[in-house]
Design a protein around this motif. Structure first.
Motif, PDB file in Angstrom:
ATOM      1  N   GLY A 133     -84.671 -20.357  14.900  1.00 32.87           N
ATOM      2  CA  GLY A 133     -84.167 -21.653  15.602  1.00 32.87           C
ATOM      3  C   GLY A 133     -84.375 -22.739  14.578  1.00 32.87           C
ATOM      4  O   GLY A 133     -84.944 -22.736  13.799  1.00 32.87           O
ATOM      5  N   ARG A 193     -80.251 -22.381  18.177  1.00 29.03           N
ATOM      6  CA  ARG A 193     -80.320 -20.825  17.613  1.00 29.03           C
ATOM      7  C   ARG A 193     -79.845 -20.998  16.287  1.00 29.03           C
ATOM      8  O   ARG A 193     -80.264 -20.438  15.195  1.00 29.03           O
ATOM      9  CB  ARG A 193     -79.466 -20.157  18.621  1.00 29.03           C
ATOM     10  CG  ARG A 193     -80.183 -19.779  19.947  1.00 29.03           C
ATOM     11  CD  ARG A 193     -79.443 -18.932  20.720  1.00 29.03           C
ATOM     12  NE  ARG A 193     -79.950 -18.291  22.032  1.00 29.03           N
ATOM     13  CZ  ARG A 193     -80.851 -17.644  21.981  1.00 29.03           C
ATOM     14  NH1 ARG A 193     -81.345 -16.923  21.126  1.00 29.03           N
ATOM     15  NH2 ARG A 193     -81.519 -17.713  23.302  1.00 29.03           N
ATOM     16  N   GLU A 194     -78.892 -22.177  16.068  1.00 30.46           N
ATOM     17  CA  GLU A 194     -78.189 -22.056  14.633  1.00 30.46           C
ATOM     18  C   GLU A 194     -77.618 -23.526  14.491  1.00 30.46           C
ATOM     19  O   GLU A 194     -77.512 -24.170  15.544  1.00 30.46           O
ATOM     20  CB  GLU A 194     -77.208 -21.106  14.424  1.00 30.46           C
ATOM     21  CG  GLU A 194     -76.054 -21.170  15.381  1.00 30.46           C
ATOM     22  CD  GLU A 194     -74.844 -19.977  15.266  1.00 30.46           C
ATOM     23  OE1 GLU A 194     -73.937 -20.243  15.463  1.00 30.46           O
ATOM     24  OE2 GLU A 194     -75.399 -18.967  14.699  1.00 30.46           O
ATOM     25  N   LEU A 204     -82.249 -22.393  22.436  1.00 30.25           N
ATOM     26  CA  LEU A 204     -83.407 -21.185  22.804  1.00 30.25           C
ATOM     27  C   LEU A 204     -84.049 -21.818  24.302  1.00 30.25           C
ATOM     28  O   LEU A 204     -84.276 -22.726  24.503  1.00 30.25           O
ATOM     29  CB  LEU A 204     -84.685 -21.015  21.935  1.00 30.25           C
ATOM     30  CG  LEU A 204     -84.326 -20.081  20.638  1.00 30.25           C
ATOM     31  CD1 LEU A 204     -85.319 -20.230  19.622  1.00 30.25           C
ATOM     32  CD2 LEU A 204     -83.518 -18.899  20.774  1.00 30.25           C
TER      33      LEU A 204
END
Length: 1840
Positions: free
Chosen positions: A579, A601-602, A619
């Motif tokens: 993350g 997360r990205e 997350l």
């Protein structure tokens, strides 16, 4: 570090190395700053060199230390010189100084030099008095006393300024060390749970040995505010993340000492090589200042140690009870080497769970398991700054050698100048003593050791919160990840990077992360620790991020979270991204609280924008699971929004980009600055001031005024709100002195604009316009603006002249343009008016403004043309002219004091080209006016200013040439004329002020040439007299008195001193400043130990409160000073012995040098007067005589006595005729007295010089009087006076008196006076020619010096001394032995006979003594002697009453009256003594007294002679009443004489006894005989008792024995050890008496008339036998007649006279018998033949005849004649007689019987009826006797 700028030598540039280093580390700062003028200004502020004016605070270079001689002050009973010489001989290597090895706290070391003086003193008799008067002179401390004195900013570090270095020495574990360890150390406050500094990073590489060594030995340098128990070192260790299933960290915490196996070691080594990530391992806390654990620095800790008395490694958990930190000492404690301790931390705590720093002391947490290992640290105190206590010299001044040149390299926390902060002090190295030089060398060595290239200077976070200006450039963000909370366990670490924007994810981040390795380049990102297997990961990393100079909304921090697999593989484990988190700078950079962020997360492009956030996946359901803190540390980015607005508007105004109306937004921003938080203002103070000055210089009028007002507001707030209470705020001082560079010449100077805007405001106020409260603030901050103006001028001056200036020349003064100067004049005038007006209201602001104006002129003197400055000075003096009010006058004195302290004061020109120094003339005029001021404090201040200026010139290394000293003396010489013109002004001063003025006068005259001095003497004779009065005052006020002397004078410790000094008074004679010096020095006791020699040990200021005494001695001093008017003597006693010794040395040298200086001036005057260079209108030379009398009457040093006598000889050679004249009798008598006094001294040098002085007087007497009679009188008089001062006796152990050492020494000196052989040697020793005693009077060539006459003089004086001594020895028995007492008075009278007054005095004492004894005849003789002295004087003066015949008549009564003394009567005309008292009336008075006393003694024949001398006086005066009385008295006297003669019982006026003394204990009386004259009723027994009583009191009664008989005493046969006295009655012998007659002596038969009873011969008869028996028959009884001749005749001036001659004759038994018969025959015949004048005389005659006849022919007594016949005419005895003797015997018997027969017939004719029976008895007796005799002489019948 320091170099001279291209602007000229006046300014010194101080480089900012720290700024350069930051620039290299911060590539982001290299943006184009031209578009951001405020940034340009800020960077310029932090990186440009500071410009320091070398001249601003004065430059003073002192000469080498003055050393003082040990002055010897001898008393009559001391010989210190000999004692010192003997001590030196015993210790040849001993140093002479009392404390040469002591550092002098006065900057002027002292010691003892030999007799050879420096060459510059050769023309002087001694050294200058000024150094001894002001021995502790320190220019810096003196000028610091001035009100408003500017002090150069020393830039002390905040708080105590401690600096420590921490070095990791080693790390070891019981299990061994095979993998690398990493760690951080920071300062931590455990109470506030706050980090105080950034981390210092270190690593430990594994080695094969047990102890791991540090690879590159870096040190972390930390700064501390103040010692505190809560401050500690937080140490955190990391190791490579643990391999899953591998060797865990628990191996390091096993309790049993088990080493790792080889397999475990290999696995760890392989894993640590491939594992790049780390995990937290252990931690510990080291408290730095905790006193609870008593491990000390190897003994007692130094009170000024940088750390506390212990450095502990305790973990500070509650259950840890035993101290397991072991401390050893590495390096000796001391100021010069720092304090270094080795700390072994053996209680490292294993991290059992993840933690952060807040949890370190949380008691709820489980106790961490200890690691079985030891971390060794070296902690050392470094010199924290440019100012350090140990580098301060004893007087409080700084040394220039204590600069830690490396401290400022990359040191962004230090608030100091990166150079010597005391540069302005310019204290010359020559003023440091040897001890300090050694100390400084040690410091230099230590400083070199302190500075290392590998040192890491930990940034101090408190810099950003302190209320202090930022001095260096720093611009970074510290990031602290705290926790990451996830739902499943992970091995998490994160990467941190700084990105410019979010547009391109592939673009590389900025290289803005500070690397962990020292010396590496900035990195693009940084990794944190790995937290293994935790749902909630705790971090304690610190990431330092360099920020861009201007950040946008796009700048942000990107956090990337990774999970890493820790299972063993062949290659390094690859982390997996789980993350991301983002922190925009613009939103959170200033945050001070905890920040929570979600984890994405990205990443997608434009992830910062709101539109992009909708596409992001988070997350943990988007919760803020990532917590962190940031700390912004920037000196470029102000947190305050208003300040950022001002910077923005400033940029827009500078770049001309602001919208119209142009400047309005800037005006608003300027005005809003007053609402900015004060801390923010102070932090950016320098740059804000630069920007406002730029606006004042270049802006329009509106902006100028606004900027000026804003500036005033900021300055006022900085002044008021800072912790600094000084009148000149240190931040502002630092700005003016160092930071302000007037834009480096890039823009026009500031001073014209600043002067204009301020001047217009001042003029508005002067015109009465309302200017608001800002004007008062302007006045309060005037010093700042005035100093800015001057520095701006000076910078322009340097830039103007530098390129055209030849090398080595000073920059010439700058001529101010007329317009600017007029503007400054107007401003100055306005400010002066404010001072004048406000002073009258008593406002302190006025005094501060006054000092500021003075310093303005002081500074301008170094910059612009001095005559322009003189215009300002003149303006000031016109405003404050004359004797103004006390407060105004005080301001004027301060003003002058400041200006005259200028470096070039001496070299200043006059106001006109033809004049001399304008400032000096103004100063002298004003100071003299002040001496007449009513306010006593003003007078004291004026005199102090004079002395300080004199000291400054005297000790200035620039002015040591004679011509320079002469020039200075001529500058100040008018002051002496002014004082002489107004002497009452001087006399009204206190003693302290007089000393100040006199020491200045002596210094001026000392350096003045003789020609100038003589010219002054020539011009004004009255001034010359007064000048010498001043010299006399010098000798009085600077006289050396020993403490005992002052006690005698009576300086009671309770006496209230008039001045009431603020400081304790230790000395009356030295400068008042010395009292302050000793007060300070007494707080610092000198300790002598083998290690430190003599050092002043300071007491830690933190350990002793201000009210707590530093020592017992100081407590004593405080107790004494608290009493009213404690005396200097009591204060001295409280001083340390070394200080007291110093004080005495200074006082001794002061007195000695003053006396020598006065002597030198007197000699110059005498020489000039002799050469007729000075026209004097007085004949006595009282200038010289008064000074010389003062010299001799005071306690002087041995040096002075040695210098005096050559001058004494010269003056008597030049002016002897005047000095020896009668007009100078008082002078001559004083000199003679003091020379005799010196002749008593124990010191041989002084005594010999006194003898030479006496010989010089004798030589002058020979020269000018051809004889010494007058001098003899003078010396006799003075010797008499001296005897009352000198103790001529001393007590022996047995209680008796003996001759004292003083008397012996005086006698030796008087012998030396006539010692011809030793005289040349003495003259040579005194530096006088051997022919100095040649006495050749004027107009002759004959030498009149006569050693024989000198010897007579010497003998006369010795006789007087001996008489005085004998009198003193008899003092104890004076009342018992009155005979000796009378003789003592007699000898004194004889010894002092040359002086009639003294002669008479002692005679009258003797007369009184006799009257007490009722010895009337002797008392009368004394009165006659006194009258004789007076008559002799009158006859020698031809007074006409008496003649020499009268004196001769008097001499018949008293033989002591002689002609010898009459010649001295005229010579004795000395003041208080002499013939002026010898009058006819006094002679008559004493003659009448003699007459009265002789009458009491019934010696009437003397009375008649005396009255016959009185009668001529009354006849000459026609005093008939007195004549009648005299004749009546004469008639009574003659009747008394007639009565004595007609008395049947012969008149006896006295009895006489011979007394002989035998025995050594009698002393001088031994084997001497005296004849005593006693009253007529004293019998032999009485006399024996009297003599026994006298000598039993003086001798032991067991020793004294009386010889009972009168026989001849053979002294050699007497028992030794005893004293014998023989007392014999004696008869006086008449002048015509036949001493060879064998008749018995019956006084009544010797004469029938009374003649003058003057006797000088006496006899006594002693019976003896040849067979040795005392008594025998008539035929064996012999008789010895002894005749004694006395020394003088009775009645005499004494009761006893010495027997000088004794003769004896013997008579045989028959001669005795014939004599006995002839005696009776003569008695009868005398009675029969004596004529009787009348019938009335018959009765006495009958009675006398009956008595004689009864003893001759009565039957009961006829055995007398019969026994003679029986003894000599019967039997065998008759045959032994010679025929002649037989015939003489028979003839005598026949004659006796014939006279008896005739007498019986006469008896028959005279008797009446009643005597018939008696007559019958006589007839019967005669017939019976005739019958008996006929048996022996048959012829008798026929004869009768």
């Amino acid at each position: 570090m320091e170099n001279f700028s291209s602007n000229g030598l006046r300014f010194r540039r101080i480089q900012h190395q720290s700024g350069d280093s930051v620039s290299k580390l911060d590539p982001l700062l290299e943006d184009n700053l031209e578009h951001w003028p405020h940034l340009n200004e800020l960077v310029q502020c932090y990186t440009a060199d500071w410009v320091k004016d070398e001249n601003k605070y004065g430059h003073y270079e002192s000469i080498k230390p003055i050393t003082f001689q040990n002055q010897i002050y001898e008393g009559p009973d001391t010989d210190i010189e000999t004692e010192m010489r003997l001590a030196d001989a015993r210790q040849p290597s001993a140093e002479h100084g009392i404390d040469d090895d002591l550092p002098s706290t006065s900057q002027r070391p002292f010691g003892v030099t030999d007799d050879s003086l420096p060459s510059k003193f050769l023309k002087h008799l001694g050294s200058s008095p000024l150094p001894a008067y002001e021995p502790a002179f320190d220019w810096e401390s003196e000028r610091s006393i001035i009100f408003g004195q500017r002090v150069p900013e020393t830039h002390e570090q905040h708080g105590s300024g401690l600096k420590i270095s921490v070095k990791v020495l080693s790390l070891s574990f019981h299990a061994g060390l095979v993998e690398p360890f990493y760690g951080t150390i920071c300062l931590y406050n455990r109470e506030r749970r706050d980090k105080l500094s950034e981390d210092f990073i270190f690593n430990v590489l594994p080695t094969e040995v047990q102890d791991a060594k540090i690879s590159n030995e870096p040190r972390g340098i930390f700064y501390l505010d103040a010692p505190s128990a809560s401050i500690c070192l937080l140490i955190q260790l990391e190791k490579p993340a643990t391999e899953e299933g591998g060797t865990t960290a628990s191996v390091y915490s096993r309790k049993e000492p088990v080493h790792l196996s080889e397999r475990e070691k290999q696995k760890l080594q392989v894993w640590s090589r491939i594992m790049p990530y780390r995990e937290s391992f252990a931690w510990a806390i080291v408290p730095l200042f905790d006193n609870s654990i008593g491990a000390s620095f190897g003994g007692s800790a130094s009170p000024s140690s940088p750390l506390a008395t212990s450095v502990s490694g305790s973990s500070f958990h509650e259950d840890v009870s035993e101290p397991i930190t072991k401390i050893t000492l590495d390096g000796k404690l001391g100021y010069s080497s720092g304090s270094s301790v080795i700390v072994e931390i053996s209680n490292l705590n294993k991290v059992k769970e993840s933690y952060m720093e807040d949890s370190l002391q949380d008691p709820k947490k489980k106790i961490h398991k200890p690691v079985q290992g030891t971390l060794r640290l070296e902690i050392e105190k470094l010199h924290a700054g440019n100012l350090d206590l140990e580098n301060v010299s004893e007087a409080g001044s700084m040394t220039n050698d204590s600069i830690d040149t490396g401290e400022v390299v990359a040191d962004s926390s230090l608030k100091k100048l990166p150079s010597n902060g005391i540069d302005g002090r310019q204290n010359c190295s020559s003023k440091q003593n040897d001890g300090n030089e050694v100390l400084n060398d040690g410091l230099k060595t230590h400083e070199n050791r302190d500075v290392r290239a590998s040192d890491f200077y930990a940034f101090d976070f408190r810099v950003t919160t302190r209320n202090e200006p930022f001095l260096q450039l720093f611009h970074c963000l510290y990031v602290y990840p705290l926790t990451v909370s996830l739902s499943r366990k992970r091995n998490i670490f994160m990467r941190i990077e700084l990105r410019k924007d979010d547009t391109d994810l592939r673009r590389q981040p900025l290289e803005a992360i500070y690397p962990r390795e020292p010396g590496a380049t900035p990195q693009k990102y940084s990794h944190t620790q790995v937290v293994v297997g935790a749902r909630v990961a705790f971090y304690h990393d610190e990431v330092k991020v360099s920020l861009p100079s201007i950040w946008t909304l796009q700048h942000h921090l990107l956090f990337t979270f990774f999970h890493v697999d820790l299972q063993p593989k062949l290659e390094a484990p690859k982390p997996v991204v789980i993350g991301y988190s983002v922190l925009p700078l613009s939103a959170h950079a200033q945050s001070k609280s905890e920040i929570s962020l979600p984890i994405m997360r990205e990443l997608v492009p434009h992830y910062l924008q709101d539109s992009g956030k909708e596409r992001l996946d988070y997350l943990e359901d988007g919760k803020n699971v990532f917590k962190l803190r940031v700390r912004l540390c920037s000196s470029l980015y102000p947190i305050n929004e208003r300040m950022r607005d001002f910077f923005l508007e400033y940029d827009r105004h500078s770049l001309r980009t602001s919208p119209p109306p142009w400047g309005s937004e800037l005006l608003e921003a300027i005005n809003s600055l007053k609402n900015v938080d004060s801390t923010a203002v102070v932090q950016f103070l320098h740059s804000i001031l630069n920007m406002l000055l730029h606006l004042i210089g270049n802006g329009g009028e509106t902006l100028q005024v606004a900027a000026f007002r804003a500036m005033v507001n900021i300055l006022t707030r900085v002044q008021q709100e800072s912790v600094d209470d000084a009148e000149r705020n240190r931040f502002l001082v630092s700005y003016v002195d160092h930071v302000f560079d007037d834009f480096g010449g890039r823009q026009p100077p500031v001073y014209p604009g600043l002067s204009t805007v301020w001047g217009s405001l001042a003029r508005s106020k002067a015109k009465g316009y309302r200017v608001g409260p800002v004007y008062d603030d302007v006045l309060a901050m005037a010093w700042f603006f005035l100093e800015l103006i001057v520095k701006s001028m000076a910078l322009e001056q340097s830039r103007l002249f530098y390129h055209s200036l030849p090398l080595g020349e000073d920059v010439p003064p700058m001529q101010l343009k007329e317009g600017v100067f007029r503007c400054i004049m107007q401003l100055y005038d306005c400010l002066l008016t404010e001072v004048h007006e406000r002073c009258k209201k008593g406002l302190s602001l006025a005094k501060r403004l006054n000092s500021s104006l003075a310093f303005f002129c002081y500074d301008l003197l170094s910059v612009i043309e001095p005559r322009q400055v003189f215009e300002l000075v003149s303006l000031y003096l016109d405003k404050f002219s004359g004797l103004c009010q006390s407060v105004l006058h005080d301001c004027k004195l301060m003003y002058l004091q400041i200006i005259c302290d200028h470096d070039l004061f001496v070299e200043m020109p006059g106001r006109d080209p033809s004049d001399r120094n304008y400032l000096a003339s103004v100063l002298i005029q004003e100071l003299f006016l002040t001496l007449d001021h009513d306010d006593l404090s003003q007078r004291t201040k004026a005199t102090r200013i004079l002395v300080v200026l004199m000291c400054k010139h005297e000790f200035d290394a620039r002015y040591q040439k004679p011509e320079d000293k002469l020039y200075i003396a001529q500058l100040y010489f008018p002051l002496i004329s002014q004082i002489l013109d107004e002497m009452p002004v001087f006399y009204n001063l206190t003693a302290v002020e007089k000393r100040e003025v006199l020491i200045v006068i002596l210094q001026i005259v000392r350096n003045l040439d003789d020609a100038s001095l003589i010219k002054a003497w020539q011009q004004n004779i009255a001034h010359t007299r007064l000048f010498f009065k001043l010299l006399e005052e010098c000798l009085v006020l600077f006289e050396h008195r020993k403490p005992a002397d002052s006690m005698i004078i009576g300086s009671s410790s309770r006496s209230v001193s008039g001045d009431g000094p603020a400081s304790p008074k230790y000395s009356d004679r030295l400068s008042p400043a010395i009292n302050n010096y000793l007060s300070e020095a007494s707080r610092q006791e000198p300790q002598r130990t083998p290690e430190n020699g003599n050092l002043w040990q300071r007491v830690n200021s933190q350990l002793s409160s201000p009210s707590q005494p530093y020592s017992l001695r100081e407590a004593l001093a405080q107790a004494q000073s608290s009493r009213i008017g404690t005396s200097p003597l009591a204060m001295r006693e409280s001083l340390h012995p070394v200080l007291r010794q110093k004080l005495e040395l200074w006082e001794e040298n002061l007195s000695a040098t003053v006396s020598l200086q006065v002597l030198e001036i007197t000699e110059v005057f005498a020489t000039s007067a002799a050469a007729h260079g000075i026209a004097t209108d007085y004949g006595k030379l009282d200038c010289i005589t008064a000074v010389f009398m003062s010299f001799f009457s005071r306690n002087q040093s041995l040096t002075f006595w040695k210098a005096l006598f050559p001058v004494f000889y010269n003056i008597f050679s030049l002016h002897g005729a005047i000095l020896m004249a009668r007009e100078n009798d008082k002078f001559l008598k004083q000199i003679a007295f003091h020379l005799l006094r010196l002749a008593v001294f124990k010191n041989d040098n002084i005594r010999r010089r006194a003898v030479i002085g006496l010989q010089i007087l004798v030589r002058s007497s020979f020269c000018y009087f051809l004889r010494t009679s007058r001098l003899r009188v003078m010396l006799t008089i003075t010797l008499s006076e001296l005897m009352s001062d000198v103790q001529v006796t001393q007590m022996k152990p047995d209680g008796t008196l003996e001759e004292s050492g003083e008397a012996r020494r005086l006698r030796k000196s008087l012998h030396g006076l006539a010692d011809e052989s030793k005289s040349p040697i003495l003259l040579r020793e005194c530096g006088i020619s051997e022919r100095a005693l040649v006495a050749i009077p004027e107009k002759t060539t004959e030498d009149r010096w006569s050693w024989s006459e000198v010897k007579r003089l010497s003998e006369n004086l010795i006789m007087a001394l001996d008489a005085s001594l004998e009198h003193a020895l008899l003092e104890s028995v004076m009342n018992i032995d009155r005979y000796a007492a009378a003789e003592s008075f007699y000898r004194l009278a004889a010894a002092f006979a040359p002086v009639p007054d003294l002669h008479i005095m002692w005679l009258l004492h003797l007369c009184d003594a006799h009257q007490e004894m009722q010895s009337w005849a002797e008392a009368a003789q004394c009165a006659v002697a006194v009258a004789g002295v007076v008559m002799q004087a009158l006859v020698s003066r031809n007074d006409g009453i008496w003649s020499r015949e009268h004196v001769s008549a008097l001499r018949k009564i008293c033989p002591m009256v002689t002609n010898d003394a009459s010649s001295e009567a005229s010579a004795a005309e000395v003041e208080g003594y002499g013939a002026s008292k010898l009058t006819v009336d006094s002679a008559v008075k004493y003659l009448q007294l003699a007459n009265k006393l002789f009458s009491q003694a019934e010696l009437y024949h003397f009375c008649a002679s005396i009255l016959e001398l009185v009668i001529p006086v009354y006849k000459s005066r026609r005093a008939y009443g007195q004549l009648a009385k005299c004749h009546t008295m004469l008639m009574n006297i003659y009747e008394s004489i007639l009565e004595q003669e007609s008395s049947p019982i012969p008149f006896i006026d006295a009895t006489y006894y011979r007394v002989g003394f035998y025995g050594g204990n009698f002393g001088k009386l031994d084997r001497k005989e005296y004849v005593y004259r006693e009253p007529r009723d004293v019998r032999l027994g009485d006399m024996m008792q009297k003599v026994t009583h006298i000598y039993e009191s003086r001798l032991d009664s067991k020793v004294l024995k009386i010889i009972q008989d009168s026989g001849e005493v053979k002294a050699d046969k007497l028992e030794p050890g005893f004293c014998y006295v023989q007392v014999t009655a004696v008869d006086p012998v008449m002048e015509d008496e036949d001493l060879g007659s064998r008749r018995e002596r019956i006084f009544s038969l010797s004469t029938g008339s009374i003649r003058a009873r003057v006797f000088d011969r006496f006899l006594f008869d002693t019976p003896f036998t040849k067979n040795g028996k005392t008594q025998g028959g008539l035929e064996d009884q012999w008789k010895r007649r002894t005749v004694l001749q006395t020394d003088g005749s009775f009645p005499a001036l004494v009761n006893r006279l010495l027997v000088v001659k004794s003769e004896s004759m013997e008579f045989s038994p028959v001669e005795n018998a014939i004599g006995m018969i002839e005696t009776r025959t003569a008695a009868l015949r005398n009675e029969l033949e004596e004529p009787r004048s009348s019938e009335g005389d018959q009765l006495p005659r009958l009675q006398s005849l009956q008595r004689i006849l009864q003893g001759s022919v009565a039957v009961q007594v006829n055995s007398g004649v019969l026994s003679v016949c029986t003894a000599f005419l019967s039997g065998e005895p008759a045959t032994r007689l010679r025929s002649q003797e037989l015939q003489q015997l028979i003839a005598a018997l026949l004659e006796f019987m014939a006279v008896c027969k005739r007498a019986i017939r006469v008896h028959f004719r005279l008797i009446g009826e009643e005597d018939q029976e008696f007559h019958t008895q006589l007839v019967n007796g005669f017939q019976s006797l005739t019958a008996e005799l006929s048996h022996y002489i048959p012829a008798i019948l026929s004869e009768l």
